[in-house]
Design a protein around this motif. Structure first.
Motif, PDB file in Angstrom:
ATOM      1  N   GLN A 188      10.815  -4.061  15.132  1.00  0.00           N
ATOM      2  CA  GLN A 188      10.429  -4.478  13.783  1.00  0.00           C
ATOM      3  C   GLN A 188       9.653  -3.335  13.134  1.00  0.00           C
ATOM      4  O   GLN A 188       8.566  -2.983  13.587  1.00  0.00           O
ATOM      5  CB  GLN A 188       9.530  -5.720  13.844  1.00  0.00           C
ATOM      6  N   ILE A 189      10.219  -2.755  12.086  1.00  0.00           N
ATOM      7  CA  ILE A 189       9.582  -1.639  11.400  1.00  0.00           C
ATOM      8  C   ILE A 189       9.355  -2.003   9.941  1.00  0.00           C
ATOM      9  O   ILE A 189      10.244  -2.544   9.273  1.00  0.00           O
ATOM     10  CB  ILE A 189      10.442  -0.360  11.507  1.00  0.00           C
ATOM     11  N   VAL A 190       8.177  -1.692   9.449  1.00  0.00           N
ATOM     12  CA  VAL A 190       7.850  -1.903   8.040  1.00  0.00           C
ATOM     13  C   VAL A 190       7.786  -0.534   7.366  1.00  0.00           C
ATOM     14  O   VAL A 190       7.253   0.417   7.941  1.00  0.00           O
ATOM     15  CB  VAL A 190       6.497  -2.634   7.882  1.00  0.00           C
ATOM     16  N   HIS A 191       8.349  -0.439   6.154  1.00  0.00           N
ATOM     17  CA  HIS A 191       8.180   0.808   5.408  1.00  0.00           C
ATOM     18  C   HIS A 191       8.046   0.499   3.921  1.00  0.00           C
ATOM     19  O   HIS A 191       8.468  -0.559   3.442  1.00  0.00           O
ATOM     20  CB  HIS A 191       9.314   1.805   5.682  1.00  0.00           C
ATOM     21  N   ALA A 192       7.417   1.450   3.212  1.00  0.00           N
ATOM     22  CA  ALA A 192       7.132   1.239   1.793  1.00  0.00           C
ATOM     23  C   ALA A 192       6.654   2.556   1.198  1.00  0.00           C
ATOM     24  O   ALA A 192       6.393   3.529   1.909  1.00  0.00           O
ATOM     25  CB  ALA A 192       6.067   0.154   1.612  1.00  0.00           C
ATOM     26  N   SER A 193       6.509   2.580  -0.135  1.00  0.00           N
ATOM     27  CA  SER A 193       6.041   3.792  -0.815  1.00  0.00           C
ATOM     28  C   SER A 193       5.511   3.426  -2.194  1.00  0.00           C
ATOM     29  O   SER A 193       5.690   2.304  -2.670  1.00  0.00           O
ATOM     30  CB  SER A 193       7.186   4.810  -0.946  1.00  0.00           C
ATOM     31  N   CYS A 194       4.868   4.393  -2.818  1.00  0.00           N
ATOM     32  CA  CYS A 194       4.498   4.338  -4.236  1.00  0.00           C
ATOM     33  C   CYS A 194       3.538   3.181  -4.558  1.00  0.00           C
ATOM     34  O   CYS A 194       3.960   2.103  -4.999  1.00  0.00           O
ATOM     35  CB  CYS A 194       5.733   4.232  -5.129  1.00  0.00           C
ATOM     36  N   ARG A 195       2.258   3.449  -4.377  1.00  0.00           N
ATOM     37  CA  ARG A 195       1.246   2.404  -4.598  1.00  0.00           C
ATOM     38  C   ARG A 195       0.195   2.929  -5.568  1.00  0.00           C
ATOM     39  O   ARG A 195      -0.690   3.683  -5.212  1.00  0.00           O
ATOM     40  CB  ARG A 195       0.613   2.017  -3.267  1.00  0.00           C
ATOM     41  N   LYS A 196       0.293   2.492  -6.807  1.00  0.00           N
ATOM     42  CA  LYS A 196      -0.627   2.916  -7.862  1.00  0.00           C
ATOM     43  C   LYS A 196      -1.541   1.740  -8.202  1.00  0.00           C
ATOM     44  O   LYS A 196      -1.065   0.699  -8.659  1.00  0.00           O
ATOM     45  CB  LYS A 196       0.160   3.378  -9.100  1.00  0.00           C
ATOM     46  N   PRO A 197      -2.851   1.872  -7.982  1.00  0.00           N
ATOM     47  CA  PRO A 197      -3.753   0.728  -8.143  1.00  0.00           C
ATOM     48  C   PRO A 197      -3.649   0.010  -9.478  1.00  0.00           C
ATOM     49  O   PRO A 197      -3.737  -1.218  -9.530  1.00  0.00           O
ATOM     50  CB  PRO A 197      -5.145   1.355  -7.959  1.00  0.00           C
ATOM     51  N   HIS A 198      -3.443   0.748 -10.584  1.00  0.00           N
ATOM     52  CA  HIS A 198      -3.360   0.093 -11.885  1.00  0.00           C
ATOM     53  C   HIS A 198      -1.920  -0.112 -12.332  1.00  0.00           C
ATOM     54  O   HIS A 198      -1.665  -0.479 -13.474  1.00  0.00           O
ATOM     55  CB  HIS A 198      -4.126   0.887 -12.948  1.00  0.00           C
ATOM     56  N   GLY A 199      -0.954   0.117 -11.389  1.00  0.00           N
ATOM     57  CA  GLY A 199       0.447  -0.100 -11.727  1.00  0.00           C
ATOM     58  C   GLY A 199       0.711  -1.560 -12.050  1.00  0.00           C
ATOM     59  O   GLY A 199      -0.025  -2.468 -11.638  1.00  0.00           O
ATOM     60  N   TYR A 200       1.814  -1.798 -12.749  1.00  0.00           N
ATOM     61  CA  TYR A 200       2.137  -3.160 -13.171  1.00  0.00           C
ATOM     62  C   TYR A 200       2.520  -4.027 -11.966  1.00  0.00           C
ATOM     63  O   TYR A 200       3.132  -3.555 -11.014  1.00  0.00           O
ATOM     64  CB  TYR A 200       3.294  -3.143 -14.179  1.00  0.00           C
ATOM     65  N   GLY A 201       2.163  -5.302 -12.033  1.00  0.00           N
ATOM     66  CA  GLY A 201       2.547  -6.265 -11.008  1.00  0.00           C
ATOM     67  C   GLY A 201       1.541  -6.359  -9.878  1.00  0.00           C
ATOM     68  O   GLY A 201       0.540  -5.650  -9.831  1.00  0.00           O
ATOM     69  N   PHE A 202       1.833  -7.246  -8.932  1.00  0.00           N
ATOM     70  CA  PHE A 202       0.962  -7.478  -7.786  1.00  0.00           C
ATOM     71  C   PHE A 202       1.222  -6.444  -6.694  1.00  0.00           C
ATOM     72  O   PHE A 202       2.352  -6.019  -6.481  1.00  0.00           O
ATOM     73  CB  PHE A 202       1.179  -8.878  -7.211  1.00  0.00           C
ATOM     74  N   ASP A 203       0.167  -6.057  -6.000  1.00  0.00           N
ATOM     75  CA  ASP A 203       0.270  -5.140  -4.868  1.00  0.00           C
ATOM     76  C   ASP A 203       1.026  -5.849  -3.742  1.00  0.00           C
ATOM     77  O   ASP A 203       0.638  -6.932  -3.311  1.00  0.00           O
ATOM     78  CB  ASP A 203      -1.139  -4.738  -4.424  1.00  0.00           C
ATOM     79  N   ALA A 204       2.109  -5.217  -3.247  1.00  0.00           N
ATOM     80  CA  ALA A 204       2.904  -5.837  -2.184  1.00  0.00           C
ATOM     81  C   ALA A 204       2.378  -5.527  -0.787  1.00  0.00           C
ATOM     82  O   ALA A 204       2.772  -6.196   0.172  1.00  0.00           O
ATOM     83  CB  ALA A 204       4.362  -5.395  -2.301  1.00  0.00           C
ATOM     84  N   LEU A 205       1.502  -4.529  -0.638  1.00  0.00           N
ATOM     85  CA  LEU A 205       1.026  -4.177   0.701  1.00  0.00           C
ATOM     86  C   LEU A 205       0.263  -5.312   1.387  1.00  0.00           C
ATOM     87  O   LEU A 205       0.375  -5.465   2.612  1.00  0.00           O
ATOM     88  CB  LEU A 205       0.176  -2.904   0.639  1.00  0.00           C
TER      89      LEU A 205
END
Length: 760
Positions: free
Chosen positions: A145-162
């Protein structure tokens, strides 16, 4: 109005400012990273457990290391634990770890270090014993089971998925075969160039306080401190320093560009820990005068408050899963090393060079150290870099020799004494940035009993065409880098090693949507390469792409690419065949982006609208091996002239895998912990309107090819049997837009075998 950060504020904070974050983890060594407010000797112990993680057992691994003093109130260490008697960790078990902090013969336990008189107790565990836990990858890849993700801008639009990762781990914390085994963050962990006004307001003051001194930044022949370059007032300075985010009417992207070392340090702490954030922000009218600026400030504060609300979940998740990362451009600055023109303009300017060096040093301390702890042991380049960073900070940024040492070990190119431009050297047909032989490397390999992950550095080893304009798209890996980063690691695996799956992390996409390719080629013809990152995708330089595919398929018949960068997620399947042999291979590209940075365009292509207007079609290429090259051909050309295949040495076919219908995840009950109370109130206010908004309906949101809302990817496998082939599955978790708000997931399933029907 200033952010009130001084000695009194920092002394009231817990000992641990950031972390613990579990980093490079294998059977014989476990590394944990932590940031503290004072110098300590840190001990790490790793324990066996029984009763599915409930009960601590024997201590198996131990380690001890002193923190590195990066500032008056910033002391960081990545400590590795190993066994003195030959203990080895194995898959299928849950392990726990504990930290102790020793100052002047007084020992502070981890739980004490996480809280203070002014801070409530903090939980970073899923068990009653309050110790973080983890599980190693299993022996069989169908359980991986591997999780991966990218591009996390604190004031970016929408809810934080992390924070969804915390929910996933919590649901399977006592199941070593089912809880996620590794997390790969494939780029843009921070945004050094695109910072909100309130974020810079915090980062500047916090950064200076952490360091205990103010950096003197070279600005147009004079020196300025970070405080003299306030939020919303940095665009002109950044653009003059050559930073391309300020070009083409994008000045708003660099109004708050990070400049100083302290700001980069602070931004990492603020991205991963709630400890140093202020309890309240001023209202817009208290810090701004312009009506538009006041409105923008208040809007950004609302986004940040939601971001901060779930940081405790991010912190707990990162303590309980091995986290590996690699930079992309925004970890430094937009378009970092995009082409030769960028390098000459930015690295040839004193402030531009300082910004890149500050960003790379911060990346090293907060990310690189834990990725490759072996480079930071005694006598190695990493240890020398940390020593130079300590001297630089102790001298309050005045020690020239320490500055030179930092540049050397970071791999910053030397400057030509006559022009002040960075020195480039030839590597075959391309130029590459010069670097000292002792410079540390950013690429690395992670291996287990069932898989290997080859993490590429496609930013600092680019090959810039010597016979073309400086804006020409580069090779993302020069010839030397191809050999060191890709070919040699692929050849290291022996027959005795049971590697069942090979992952390659390419931070920027190998293949992109057809419409993106059209846009890139059109902008290249117009010589407007910086507005759309022309040159970051592999397939814009076909010779480099051909070499990439040939190198992979000479050594592997099955490859999975993990990628990010582009603010939407998808799955693409490439079937490859040699023309005059039976060799056939498959490459599956799994893209996951963005964690928090969805945009209007990505929200559009997320829906059925994309499939109606611009559906992806099957694409064909024919190619040659020596020299590497490939040419795209149409279906029509292929049907009318099969001789095209005969005249080539290999051919490949790309198809986009559709996503299955949206499914409601089992983490729906956890939605209350992921949404701040004021957000819940806001949703309830418009509850009656939700069924009337066609745009937000479940049917319209159930697009075909991409997920364009903030998302997190969980990758797993289905084992082959006699009637079917093996599959790789990417589940993309995101927040639904229909009411009531839920966590949902879209599953992409791809065969791990070539598509025989398309290769014929």
């Amino acid at each position: 109005m200033k952010y009130q950060v001084g000695d009194e504020f920092l002394q009231e904070l817990p000992l641990i400012l950031g972390g613990p974050i579990l980093k490079h983890t294998e059977s014989e060594s476990v590394t944990v990273w932590v940031a503290l407010k004072q110098s300590c000797q840190v001990k790490l112990k790793v324990y066996d457990t029984t009763n599915d993680g409930e009960t601590l057992g024997n201590c198996l691994l131990e380690g001890e290391r002193s923190t590195v003093a990066l500032g008056k109130y910033l002391h960081v260490v990545a400590i590795a634990a190993q066994s003195k008697v030959g203990h080895r960790l194995t898959g299928g078990r849950i392990y726990a770890y504990d930290l102790q902090f020793i100052v002047a013969d007084q020992t502070t336990q981890m739980q004490q270090a996480l809280s203070s008189n002014s801070s409530p107790p903090v939980s970073i565990s899923y068990f009653d014993h309050q110790k973080p836990t983890f599980a190693l990858p299993p022996k069989h890849f169908q359980d991986l089971q591997i999780v991966h993700a990218s591009c996390r801008k604190p004031h970016g639009y929408g809810f934080d998925a992390l924070p969804i990762l915390d929910s996933i781990i919590q649901a399977s914390a006592n199941q070593p075969q089912h809880r996620p085994h590794q997390l790969f963050l494939t780029g843009d962990q921070i945004y050094g160039d695109d910072v909100a006004d309130p974020s810079l307001w915090v980062a500047t003051t916090l950064g200076d306080a952490l360091l205990g001194w103010e950096e003197q930044l070279p600005v147009n022949g004079v020196y300025c401190t970070p405080q003299q370059l306030p939020p919303g007032k940095r665009a002109d300075v950044a653009t003059q320093a050559g930073l391309t985010a300020g070009l083409h009417n994008k000045a708003e992207k660099v109004n708050n560009h990070l400049f100083s070392l302290g700001e980069y340090y602070a931004t990492y702490l603020l991205a991963w820990s709630p400890v140093c954030w202020p309890t309240a922000f001023p209202q817009g009218h208290q810090v701004k005068r312009d009506r538009h600026a006041i409105k923008k400030w208040n809007r950004e504060v609302q986004h940040l408050r939601q971001f901060i609300y779930t940081l405790w979940k991010v912190r707990r998740a990162l303590a309980n899963i091995p986290m590996y990362s690699i930079f992309d451009d925004h970890d430094v600055s937009d378009d970092w090393n995009l082409n030769q023109a960028w390098c000459l303009r930015v690295l040839g300017h004193p402030l531009g060079r300082r910004i890149v060096q500050n960003a790379l040093l911060a990346y090293t301390v907060f990310q690189g150290w834990g990725n490759t702890p072996g480079q930071f042991t005694k006598g190695k380049s990493g240890e020398k870099l940390l020593a130079a960073a300590q001297v630089w900070s102790a001298s309050q940024g005045t020690d020239a020799k320490a500055n030179e040492a930092i540049a050397r070990y970071l791999g910053m190119p030397a400057s030509d004494p006559h022009t002040d431009l960075p020195i480039l050297v030839r590597d075959g047909s391309v130029f590459i940035l010069d670097r000292h032989p002792e410079a540390i490397t950013w690429n690395y390999i992670v291996r287990s009993d069932c898989h290997e992950v080859i993490v590429l550095d496609t930013r600092t080893w680019r090959g810039y065409p010597a016979d073309q304009k400086p804006i020409a798209p580069p090779m993302l890996l020069c010839s030397k880098a191809f050999e060191q980063q890709l070919l040699l690691p692929l050849q290291q695996v022996t027959e005795q090693t049971q590697i069942q799956t090979t992952f390659v992390i390419a931070p920027t996409n190998v293949f992109g949507l057809q419409v993106i390719d059209w846009i890139h080629h059109w902008h290249l013809q117009q010589e407007k390469v910086f507005s759309t990152d022309v040159g970051d995708a592999w397939n814009i330089n076909v010779e480099a792409l051909a070499k990439f595919l040939i190198t992979l398929f000479e050594e592997r018949q099955q490859v999975v690419i993990l990628s990010g960068d582009i603010h939407y997620s998808s799955v693409a399947h490439l079937s490859y065949a040699r023309t005059h042999s039976k060799l056939q291979s498959v490459l599956v590209q799994l893209t996951a982006s963005a964690l928090k940075n969805e945009e209007i365009l990505t929200r559009l292509i997320h829906t059925r609208l994309k499939d109606w207007l611009l559906p992806e079609k099957v694409r064909h290429w024919i190619g040659w091996i020596d020299p590497p090259n490939m040419v795209e051909i149409s279906d029509k050309q292929l049907q009318h002239n099969r001789q095209l295949l005969t005249n080539s040495e290999w051919h490949c076919v790309l198809e986009w895998i559709p996503r299955n219908s949206v499914q409601t995840s089992t983490y729906t009950a956890d939605i209350l912990s992921l949404k701040a109370p004021w957000k819940r109130t806001e949703n309830a206010k418009w509850k009656w309107l939700q069924p009337l908004i066609f745009w937000k309906s479940r049917w319209f949101q159930d697009g075909r090819e991409v997920v364009g809302l903030n998302n997190l990817a969980l990758v797993h496998f289905e084992f082959a049997d006699e009637s079917s082939s093996s599959k790789v599955m990417q589940d993309l978790y995101w927040f639904s837009s229909w009411y009531p708000t839920q966590i949902v997931y879209s599953r992409f399933e791809s065969q791990l075998t070539p598509n025989q029907a398309l290769l014929r």
